[in-house]
Design a protein around this motif. Structure first.
Motif, mmCIF file in Angstrom:
data_model
loop_
_atom_site.group_PDB
_atom_site.id
_atom_site.type_symbol
_atom_site.label_atom_id
_atom_site.label_comp_id
_atom_site.label_asym_id
_atom_site.label_seq_id
_atom_site.Cartn_x
_atom_site.Cartn_y
_atom_site.Cartn_z
ATOM 1 N N SER A 77 0.832 -1.209 0.000
ATOM 2 C CA SER A 77 0.000 0.000 0.000
ATOM 3 C C SER A 77 0.862 1.252 0.000
ATOM 4 O O SER A 77 0.463 2.291 -0.541
ATOM 5 C CB SER A 77 -0.923 -0.002 1.224
ATOM 6 N N TYR A 78 2.057 1.166 0.602
ATOM 7 C CA TYR A 78 2.946 2.330 0.623
ATOM 8 C C TYR A 78 3.542 2.583 -0.755
ATOM 9 O O TYR A 78 3.688 3.738 -1.179
ATOM 10 C CB TYR A 78 4.044 2.142 1.668
ATOM 11 N N ARG A 81 0.807 4.262 -2.679
ATOM 12 C CA ARG A 81 0.698 5.683 -2.338
ATOM 13 C C ARG A 81 1.827 6.483 -2.984
ATOM 14 O O ARG A 81 1.612 7.606 -3.456
ATOM 15 C CB ARG A 81 0.702 5.862 -0.818
ATOM 16 N N PHE A 95 -4.675 11.633 1.806
ATOM 17 C CA PHE A 95 -4.660 10.171 1.673
ATOM 18 C C PHE A 95 -5.892 9.593 2.362
ATOM 19 O O PHE A 95 -6.135 9.853 3.542
ATOM 20 C CB PHE A 95 -3.381 9.597 2.284
ATOM 21 N N ASP A 97 -8.203 5.842 2.576
ATOM 22 C CA ASP A 97 -8.241 4.417 2.245
ATOM 23 C C ASP A 97 -9.567 4.047 1.592
ATOM 24 O O ASP A 97 -10.620 4.635 1.892
ATOM 25 C CB ASP A 97 -8.063 3.568 3.509
ATOM 26 N N THR A 160 -2.177 6.629 7.602
ATOM 27 C CA THR A 160 -2.304 7.102 6.228
ATOM 28 C C THR A 160 -3.738 7.088 5.733
ATOM 29 O O THR A 160 -4.007 7.584 4.637
ATOM 30 C CB THR A 160 -1.437 6.240 5.289
#
Length: 304
Positions: A77-78, A81, A95, A97, A160
């Motif tokens: 997921s990082y 991003r 950010f 989700d 995040t």
């Protein structure tokens, strides 16, 4: 340190990573595309190589505010991003989700601290929403919640899922550490804090996140968190300690005294069990995990 650019401009990018979650991304997009704001904004969804109909769901929204990008090289997921950041050019990045929702005035309210020069890095308030017939797992998750203010004040980071950051901060300290399976929000926030930027908690800017409704979901999360704790030490030992000695549990996990006795006992037992699960995840990573030679580039940088 507070950044001193003349204005925020009106352009804001909302970055949303997603992997195999068609229902979650649908409710999030329907929430984000109905913002009542004077600011021009775009939504960049980053599909992290989904194997289901998730990309088709995103493409079904034929909207000039929405675009889709893809991160297919790194399952993280990082990393997704980071791809989203690189695919935008705005001064402010938000950010969110997939599976979260926000009220219509969310963006307008969230940008006020940036206009007032109060924030370079900001976490929003997060409320967990229960299903109509909540399970024990859901009620526990709702009770322990997201203590965003404590995270920012005591641990110097915001998750995040509810984060706003000035682009100049990424240009200065780098992007998210894509090597981490969990804890990348903490590692990035700690870098931001160490660099001296202004961190802010937006108490009145609320976002909504559904509870995890099964024991399996809670266990999966804590196994991942445990692995991430070990990876933080592996890749950042100067800040987080030597691998092999797990850090003390953090966050609000103890049942409140205002709960009925039955809930206090059940939540206390569940908290202890999940702490053990987190430890199991940590030691699994310690025994079986290793530095990935393909991910040895360290913190990725954002070119100015």
């Amino acid at each position: 340190m507070s950044l001193q650019s003349n204005s925020i401009d009106e352009d804001v990018s909302i970055v949303t990573p997603v992997y195999n979650d068609p229902d979650g991304i649908k409710i999030t997009l329907e929430s984000l595309l109905t913002q009542s704001t004077t600011h021009d904004y775009r939504i960049t969804v980053i599909d992290n190589d989904s194997t289901d109909r998730t990309p088709d769901v995103v493409r079904s929204y034929d909207h000039d505010r929405l675009e889709i990008a893809h991160e297919t090289e790194i399952q993280s997921s990082y990393a997704a991003r980071n791809t989203g950041i690189r695919n935008t050019s705005t001064e402010i990045l938000a950010f969110v989700d997939a599976d979260m929702t926000v009220p219509e005035d969310w963006l307008e309210s969230a940008l006020q601290p940036f206009q007032k020069r109060e924030a370079d890095y900001m976490g929003c308030n997060v409320e967990l929403t229960l299903p109509d017939d909540p399970t024990l797992a859901a009620r526990y998750d709702h009770h322990t919640g997201f203590p965003i203010e404590q995270y920012i004040e005591r641990q110097h980071f915001a998750p995040t899922c509810c984060l706003f950051v000035r682009r100049e901060v990424f240009e200065d300290v780098g992007l998210f550490d894509h090597r981490l399976i969990s804890g990348g929000d903490k590692e990035f926030g700690n870098r931001v804090h160490e660099a001296g930027y202004d961190m802010y908690f937006a108490e009145d800017v609320t976002m909504y996140h559904p509870t995890r409704n099964s024991l399996e979901a809670l266990v999966k999360k804590d196994l991942r968190v445990g692995r991430g704790l070990c990876q933080l030490q592996r890749y950042h030992p100067d800040r987080y300690g030597t691998p092999g000695v797990p850090p003390r549990p953090s966050g609000v996990k103890s049942p409140g005294r205002d709960l009925p006795r039955g809930d206090r006992l059940a939540f206390g037992a569940l908290s202890r069990a999940l702490t053990g699960v987190r430890g199991l995840g940590y030691y699994r990573e310690y025994v079986t995990g290793d530095r990935d030679p393909e991910l040895e580039d360290g913190i990725p940088q954002l070119e100015q």
